[in-house]
Design an enzyme around this catalytic site. Structure first.
Site, PDB file in Angstrom:
ATOM      1  N   TRP A  48       0.837  -1.204   0.000  1.00 28.85           N
ATOM      2  CA  TRP A  48       0.000   0.000   0.000  1.00 28.85           C
ATOM      3  C   TRP A  48       0.875   1.259   0.000  1.00 28.85           C
ATOM      4  O   TRP A  48       0.578   2.235  -0.695  1.00 28.85           O
ATOM      5  CB  TRP A  48      -0.873  -0.042   1.245  1.00 28.85           C
ATOM      6  CG  TRP A  48      -2.053   0.859   1.298  1.00 28.85           C
ATOM      7  CD1 TRP A  48      -2.097   2.195   1.020  1.00 28.85           C
ATOM      8  CD2 TRP A  48      -3.385   0.499   1.701  1.00 28.85           C
ATOM      9  NE1 TRP A  48      -3.362   2.697   1.227  1.00 28.85           N
ATOM     10  CE2 TRP A  48      -4.170   1.672   1.649  1.00 28.85           C
ATOM     11  CE3 TRP A  48      -3.974  -0.689   2.119  1.00 28.85           C
ATOM     12  CZ2 TRP A  48      -5.519   1.684   2.000  1.00 28.85           C
ATOM     13  CZ3 TRP A  48      -5.314  -0.679   2.466  1.00 28.85           C
ATOM     14  CH2 TRP A  48      -6.080   0.484   2.392  1.00 28.85           C
ATOM     15  N   SER A  82       3.000   3.036  16.016  1.00 28.56           N
ATOM     16  CA  SER A  82       4.433   2.850  16.213  1.00 28.56           C
ATOM     17  C   SER A  82       4.735   1.726  17.185  1.00 28.56           C
ATOM     18  O   SER A  82       4.361   1.790  18.362  1.00 28.56           O
ATOM     19  CB  SER A  82       5.074   4.140  16.723  1.00 28.56           C
ATOM     20  OG  SER A  82       6.444   3.928  17.004  1.00 28.56           O
ATOM     21  N   ALA A  83       5.435   0.709  16.680  1.00 31.44           N
ATOM     22  CA  ALA A  83       5.881  -0.380  17.560  1.00 31.44           C
ATOM     23  C   ALA A  83       7.148  -0.005  18.314  1.00 31.44           C
ATOM     24  O   ALA A  83       7.665  -0.805  19.098  1.00 31.44           O
ATOM     25  CB  ALA A  83       6.124  -1.641  16.728  1.00 31.44           C
ATOM     26  N   ARG A 137      10.675  -5.586  17.951  1.00 32.65           N
ATOM     27  CA  ARG A 137       9.689  -5.676  16.855  1.00 32.65           C
ATOM     28  C   ARG A 137      10.253  -6.347  15.608  1.00 32.65           C
ATOM     29  O   ARG A 137       9.497  -6.826  14.767  1.00 32.65           O
ATOM     30  CB  ARG A 137       9.175  -4.280  16.495  1.00 32.65           C
ATOM     31  CG  ARG A 137      10.258  -3.352  15.969  1.00 32.65           C
ATOM     32  CD  ARG A 137       9.714  -2.000  15.612  1.00 32.65           C
ATOM     33  NE  ARG A 137      10.796  -1.060  15.276  1.00 32.65           N
ATOM     34  CZ  ARG A 137      10.590   0.136  14.742  1.00 32.65           C
ATOM     35  NH1 ARG A 137       9.373   0.547  14.478  1.00 32.65           N
ATOM     36  NH2 ARG A 137      11.606   0.929  14.476  1.00 32.65           N
ATOM     37  N   ASP A 187      -6.082  12.668  -1.586  1.00 32.21           N
ATOM     38  CA  ASP A 187      -7.078  13.361  -2.400  1.00 32.21           C
ATOM     39  C   ASP A 187      -7.724  12.364  -3.366  1.00 32.21           C
ATOM     40  O   ASP A 187      -7.214  11.271  -3.605  1.00 32.21           O
ATOM     41  CB  ASP A 187      -6.471  14.553  -3.143  1.00 32.21           C
ATOM     42  CG  ASP A 187      -5.438  14.167  -4.186  1.00 32.21           C
ATOM     43  OD1 ASP A 187      -5.808  13.472  -5.156  1.00 32.21           O
ATOM     44  OD2 ASP A 187      -4.259  14.558  -4.046  1.00 32.21           O
ATOM     45  N   LEU A 188      -8.857  12.780  -3.927  1.00 31.32           N
ATOM     46  CA  LEU A 188      -9.667  11.856  -4.730  1.00 31.32           C
ATOM     47  C   LEU A 188      -8.945  11.422  -6.004  1.00 31.32           C
ATOM     48  O   LEU A 188      -9.064  10.252  -6.411  1.00 31.32           O
ATOM     49  CB  LEU A 188     -11.008  12.504  -5.070  1.00 31.32           C
ATOM     50  CG  LEU A 188     -12.008  11.644  -5.840  1.00 31.32           C
ATOM     51  CD1 LEU A 188     -12.362  10.379  -5.063  1.00 31.32           C
ATOM     52  CD2 LEU A 188     -13.274  12.436  -6.156  1.00 31.32           C
ATOM     53  N   ARG A 241      -5.435  -1.329  -7.404  1.00 36.62           N
ATOM     54  CA  ARG A 241      -5.606  -2.296  -6.328  1.00 36.62           C
ATOM     55  C   ARG A 241      -6.984  -2.953  -6.292  1.00 36.62           C
ATOM     56  O   ARG A 241      -7.152  -3.996  -5.656  1.00 36.62           O
ATOM     57  CB  ARG A 241      -5.310  -1.633  -4.975  1.00 36.62           C
ATOM     58  CG  ARG A 241      -3.908  -1.051  -4.879  1.00 36.62           C
ATOM     59  CD  ARG A 241      -2.835  -2.091  -5.168  1.00 36.62           C
ATOM     60  NE  ARG A 241      -1.491  -1.552  -4.988  1.00 36.62           N
ATOM     61  CZ  ARG A 241      -0.371  -2.251  -5.108  1.00 36.62           C
ATOM     62  NH1 ARG A 241      -0.440  -3.520  -5.448  1.00 36.62           N
ATOM     63  NH2 ARG A 241       0.806  -1.685  -4.934  1.00 36.62           N
TER      64      ARG A 241
END
Length: 302
Positions: free
Chosen positions: A110, A122-123, A196, A212-213, A223
């Site tokens: 992504w 945040s790990a 982690r 934004d669109l 996707r």
């Protein structure tokens, strides 16, 4: 999906709060606000905030003060024109902020869409929950024999059971060791930012994702495509349903020209013209490679 009672209570409180405003609101998106839509086994997508609607796209394109004498049909025609001719700026006038819970390996796909603002859980500061994505049996597939990035036939029987057992066992064992390294039982414990690194890529993370669109449509075109990896595609399909409620005219044009449309090369267009004129076109006389011809045939056959 594992929303805690506290999270559900928070969502209900957010949805129960009504504020008066002078800004334009989209009724379809107002109905969506804060609702968590379940995705995969522990994930979700929900809208936190948004700006603009279909009229805002048209207003930006016309640089006008308001709706004026324009009708909905005028707006729809303008939006379809903008979409058809690949205009971008008017669609950038609309923005949306999502709260997404997703597996880390999906997040890494992504995040390649760099035209957004992201803030991830945040790990380094917090301990991740013991939640892992374990595929459903109908999502377990072998490597494709024709596509290096895709899946082939489903795994079945003992092979599927073996793979699921490995996935569950490895995830549990990694998290057990993660917890043990953080343990405070008479030992200092390893720093969270180091511990982690032992967690598997199927553990869940969360982030706020504002986009934004125009750039959201680009994300969805890639996707929500049937060739996208299943685990990110189901998130995109969920977002598609949200966007359809938010900007129905823009989404309809996007669905028509992008999701349902195709792009052809000059060679592909030449082949179609030859076919329309009654000529028999084959891979050998098309001027395409075998891979291009296979994709071309797939487009023609739907």
């Amino acid at each position: 999906m594992s929303l805690s009672p506290e999270q559900r209570a928070e969502i209900e409180a957010q949805r129960a709060t009504i504020a008066s405003t002078r800004r334009t609101v989209a009724n379809g998106m107002e109905a969506q606000l804060y609702t968590a839509h379940e995705v995969l086994d522990h994930g979700f997508v929900r809208v936190i905030d948004y700006m603009g609607d279909d009229a805002a796209i048209c207003q930006a394109a016309r640089v006008s003060y308001g709706k004026g004498t324009r009708s909905v049909s005028n707006d729809e025609g303008l939006i379809r024109y903008l979409m058809r001719h690949w205009h971008s700026t008017p669609f950038e006038m609309c923005e949306v902020k999502f709260h997404v819970k997703l597996p880390v390996f999906v997040a890494r796909q992504w995040i390649r869409h760099r035209t957004a603002n992201v803030n991830e859980y945040s790990a380094r500061y917090s301990i991740l929950d013991r939640e892992f994505y374990i595929p459903a049996p109908d999502a377990l597939a072998a490597q494709s024999t024709v596509n290096n990035q895709g899946r082939g036939a489903l795994l079945e029987g003992e092979e599927a059971a073996r793979v699921l057992e490995v996935l569950k066992g490895d995830a549990a064992r990694c998290y057990d060791n993660y917890e043990a390294m953080l343990s405070q039982d008479g030992q200092k414990g390893l720093a969270r930012e180091l511990a982690r690194m032992n967690l598997p890529a199927n553990i869940y993370t969360q982030w706020y994702w504002k986009v934004d669109l125009h750039n959201l449509f680009h994300f969805l075109r890639l996707r929500a495509d049937m060739h996208a990896q299943y685990e990110i595609r189901v998130y995109a399909e969920t977002i598609c349903r949200v966007v359809a409620d938010w900007v129905p005219l823009a989404y309809k044009a996007f669905e028509d020209y992008r999701l349902g449309g195709v792009a052809l090369s000059a060679t592909g267009m030449a082949c179609i013209r030859r076919m329309v004129n009654g000529e028999t076109v084959t891979q050998e006389n098309s001027g395409m490679s075998k891979g291009e011809w296979r994709e071309f045939e797939a487009l023609l056959n739907g």
